[in-house]
Design a protein around this motif. Structure first.
Motif, PDB file in Angstrom:
ATOM      1  N   GLY A 213       0.759  -1.178  -0.155  1.00  0.00           N
ATOM      2  CA  GLY A 213       0.017   0.040   0.058  1.00  0.00           C
ATOM      3  C   GLY A 213       0.753   1.293   0.034  1.00  0.00           C
ATOM      4  N   TRP A 214       2.018   1.303   0.821  1.00  0.00           N
ATOM      5  CA  TRP A 214       2.785   2.503   0.970  1.00  0.00           C
ATOM      6  C   TRP A 214       3.544   2.539  -0.423  1.00  0.00           C
ATOM      7  N   ALA A 215       3.972   1.419  -0.960  1.00  0.00           N
ATOM      8  CA  ALA A 215       4.653   1.457  -2.290  1.00  0.00           C
ATOM      9  C   ALA A 215       3.504   2.133  -3.596  1.00  0.00           C
TER      10      ALA A 215
ATOM     11  N   ARG B  97       0.980   4.050  -2.830  1.00  0.00           N
ATOM     12  CA  ARG B  97       0.853   5.448  -2.599  1.00  0.00           C
ATOM     13  C   ARG B  97       1.961   6.443  -3.014  1.00  0.00           C
ATOM     14  N   GLU B  98       3.226   5.870  -3.008  1.00  0.00           N
ATOM     15  CA  GLU B  98       4.323   6.711  -3.417  1.00  0.00           C
ATOM     16  C   GLU B  98       4.588   6.829  -4.916  1.00  0.00           C
ATOM     17  N   GLU B  99       4.152   5.606  -5.355  1.00  0.00           N
ATOM     18  CA  GLU B  99       4.070   5.336  -7.125  1.00  0.00           C
ATOM     19  C   GLU B  99       3.257   6.407  -7.648  1.00  0.00           C
ATOM     20  N   ALA B 100       1.979   6.581  -6.991  1.00  0.00           N
ATOM     21  CA  ALA B 100       0.995   7.375  -7.367  1.00  0.00           C
ATOM     22  C   ALA B 100       1.122   8.848  -7.320  1.00  0.00           C
ATOM     23  N   ARG B 101       1.926   9.174  -6.041  1.00  0.00           N
ATOM     24  CA  ARG B 101       2.239  10.508  -5.768  1.00  0.00           C
ATOM     25  C   ARG B 101       3.452  10.949  -6.726  1.00  0.00           C
ATOM     26  N   ILE B 102       4.406   9.918  -6.946  1.00  0.00           N
ATOM     27  CA  ILE B 102       5.570  10.627  -8.083  1.00  0.00           C
ATOM     28  C   ILE B 102       4.930  10.620  -9.494  1.00  0.00           C
ATOM     29  N   ALA B 103       3.887   9.801  -9.919  1.00  0.00           N
ATOM     30  CA  ALA B 103       3.131  10.124 -10.984  1.00  0.00           C
ATOM     31  C   ALA B 103       2.383  11.445 -11.335  1.00  0.00           C
ATOM     32  N   ALA B 104       1.870  11.573 -10.219  1.00  0.00           N
ATOM     33  CA  ALA B 104       1.156  12.958 -10.104  1.00  0.00           C
ATOM     34  C   ALA B 104       1.998  13.977 -10.300  1.00  0.00           C
ATOM     35  N   ARG B 105       2.907  13.937  -9.468  1.00  0.00           N
ATOM     36  CA  ARG B 105       3.923  15.036  -9.547  1.00  0.00           C
ATOM     37  C   ARG B 105       4.585  15.339 -10.951  1.00  0.00           C
ATOM     38  N   ALA B 106       4.934  14.270 -11.493  1.00  0.00           N
ATOM     39  CA  ALA B 106       5.644  14.275 -12.876  1.00  0.00           C
ATOM     40  C   ALA B 106       4.483  14.468 -14.058  1.00  0.00           C
ATOM     41  N   GLU B 107       3.176  14.552 -13.632  1.00  0.00           N
ATOM     42  CA  GLU B 107       2.196  14.838 -14.608  1.00  0.00           C
ATOM     43  C   GLU B 107       2.050  16.411 -14.364  1.00  0.00           C
ATOM     44  N   HIS B 108       1.868  16.852 -13.012  1.00  0.00           N
ATOM     45  CA  HIS B 108       2.087  18.063 -13.035  1.00  0.00           C
ATOM     46  C   HIS B 108       3.145  19.182 -13.428  1.00  0.00           C
ATOM     47  N   ARG B 109       4.093  18.697 -13.411  1.00  0.00           N
ATOM     48  CA  ARG B 109       5.519  18.983 -14.120  1.00  0.00           C
ATOM     49  C   ARG B 109       5.308  19.381 -15.796  1.00  0.00           C
ATOM     50  N   ARG B 110       4.715  18.139 -16.256  1.00  0.00           N
ATOM     51  CA  ARG B 110       4.577  18.215 -17.725  1.00  0.00           C
ATOM     52  C   ARG B 110       3.536  19.348 -18.182  1.00  0.00           C
ATOM     53  N   GLU B 111       2.547  19.359 -17.159  1.00  0.00           N
ATOM     54  CA  GLU B 111       1.559  20.552 -17.471  1.00  0.00           C
ATOM     55  C   GLU B 111       1.872  21.867 -17.323  1.00  0.00           C
ATOM     56  N   ARG B 112       2.722  21.877 -16.394  1.00  0.00           N
ATOM     57  CA  ARG B 112       3.466  23.364 -15.990  1.00  0.00           C
ATOM     58  C   ARG B 112       4.529  23.689 -17.186  1.00  0.00           C
ATOM     59  N   ARG B 113       5.180  22.729 -17.704  1.00  0.00           N
ATOM     60  CA  ARG B 113       6.395  23.102 -18.540  1.00  0.00           C
ATOM     61  C   ARG B 113       6.053  23.879 -19.995  1.00  0.00           C
ATOM     62  N   GLU B 114       4.851  23.559 -20.426  1.00  0.00           N
ATOM     63  CA  GLU B 114       4.457  24.238 -21.694  1.00  0.00           C
ATOM     64  C   GLU B 114       4.150  25.606 -21.507  1.00  0.00           C
ATOM     65  N   PRO B 115       3.041  26.045 -20.385  1.00  0.00           N
ATOM     66  CA  PRO B 115       3.019  27.661 -20.117  1.00  0.00           C
ATOM     67  C   PRO B 115       4.290  28.275 -19.784  1.00  0.00           C
ATOM     68  N   ARG B 116       5.149  27.475 -19.067  1.00  0.00           N
ATOM     69  CA  ARG B 116       6.535  28.219 -18.892  1.00  0.00           C
ATOM     70  C   ARG B 116       7.161  28.464 -20.030  1.00  0.00           C
TER      71      ARG B 116
END
Length: 182
Positions: free
Chosen positions: A26-28, A30-49
Motif C-alpha cells: 500500500g505504501w509503495a 501511494r508513493e508511486e501514485a504521488r510520483i506519477a501525479a508530480r510528474a504529470e503536474h510538471r509536464r502540465e506546467r512546462r508548456e506554459p512556462r
C-alpha cells in the motif's frame, strides 16, 4: 513446545507477515501514485512556462538591442535623441506584461530574475532620459552631474545585459528540471 502452541505461533507469524506485506504494498502504491501525479503536474506546467519564457526573452532581446550603445561609456551618443529614448522606453515598458507572466509561471528563482530585469529596464529608461536632458542642457546641469548620469546609465545597461544572460540560464534550468533534485 506442544503442537497446539506451535500452530498458534505459526498462524500468528503468518498473519503478521501478511499484514506487513499489505502495508508495504500500500505504501509503495501511494508513493508511486504521488510520483506519477508530480510528474504529470510538471509536464502540465512546462508548456506554459516555455511560452512565457520565450515571450520574455524576445522582449528582453529588444531591450538589449536598444541599450547596446549605453553599455560602453565611449559608445554613448552625445545626443541620444528622441527616437533612441522613445524606443528604449517602449522596450522597457513591453517587459511589464511579459515579466508578470514569467512571475506567475515560476519557479521563484526565475521570477526573481524576471522582476529584476523589468526593474533594471525601467531604471535604464529613466537614466537615459536624465542623461539626454543633461546633455541637451549643459548650461543648467553641472558637468559633475552629467558624468554621474553617464556612469549610472552605463552601469545599469551592463546590469541589464548580465541579468538577461542569467535569466536565460535560469529559465533553461527550470525547464530541464524533472523534479528529481527537489
Amino acid at each position: 513446545m506442544d503442537a497446539g502452541l506451535a500452530a498458534v505461533l505459526g498462524a500468528l507469524a503468518g498473519s503478521v507477515a501478511t499484514i506487513g506485506a499489505a502495508l508495504a504494498t500500500g505504501w509503495a502504491q501511494r508513493e508511486e501514485a504521488r510520483i506519477a501525479a508530480r510528474a504529470e503536474h510538471r509536464r502540465e506546467r512546462r508548456e506554459p512556462r516555455l511560452e512565457a519564457y520565450k515571450a520574455f526573452i524576445l522582449a528582453t532581446s529588444d531591450l538589449r538591442e536598444q541599450s547596446t550603445f549605453f553599455t560602453v561609456k565611449e559608445l554613448v551618443p552625445d545626443d541620444p535623441g528622441d527616437l533612441s529614448t522613445d524606443l528604449l522606453f517602449q522596450a522597457a515598458s513591453a517587459l511589464k506584461d511579459s515579466a508578470l507572466e514569467v512571475s506567475l509561471a515560476g519557479p521563484r528563482r526565475v521570477s526573481k530574475d524576471a522582476i529584476k530585469i523589468q526593474r533594471l529596464g525601467s531604471d535604464l529608461s529613466t537614466n537615459v532620459s536624465l542623461l539626454k536632458h543633461a546633455l541637451e542642457n549643459p548650461e543648467s546641469v553641472s558637468q559633475h552631474l552629467r558624468r554621474s548620469f553617464l556612469r549610472d546609465t552605463v552601469a545599469t545597461a551592463r546590469g541589464v545585459s548580465r541579468a538577461i544572460d542569467k535569466f536565460v540560464l535560469q529559465a533553461q534550468a527550470a525547464l530541464d528540471d524533472d523534479g528529481s533534485l527537489s
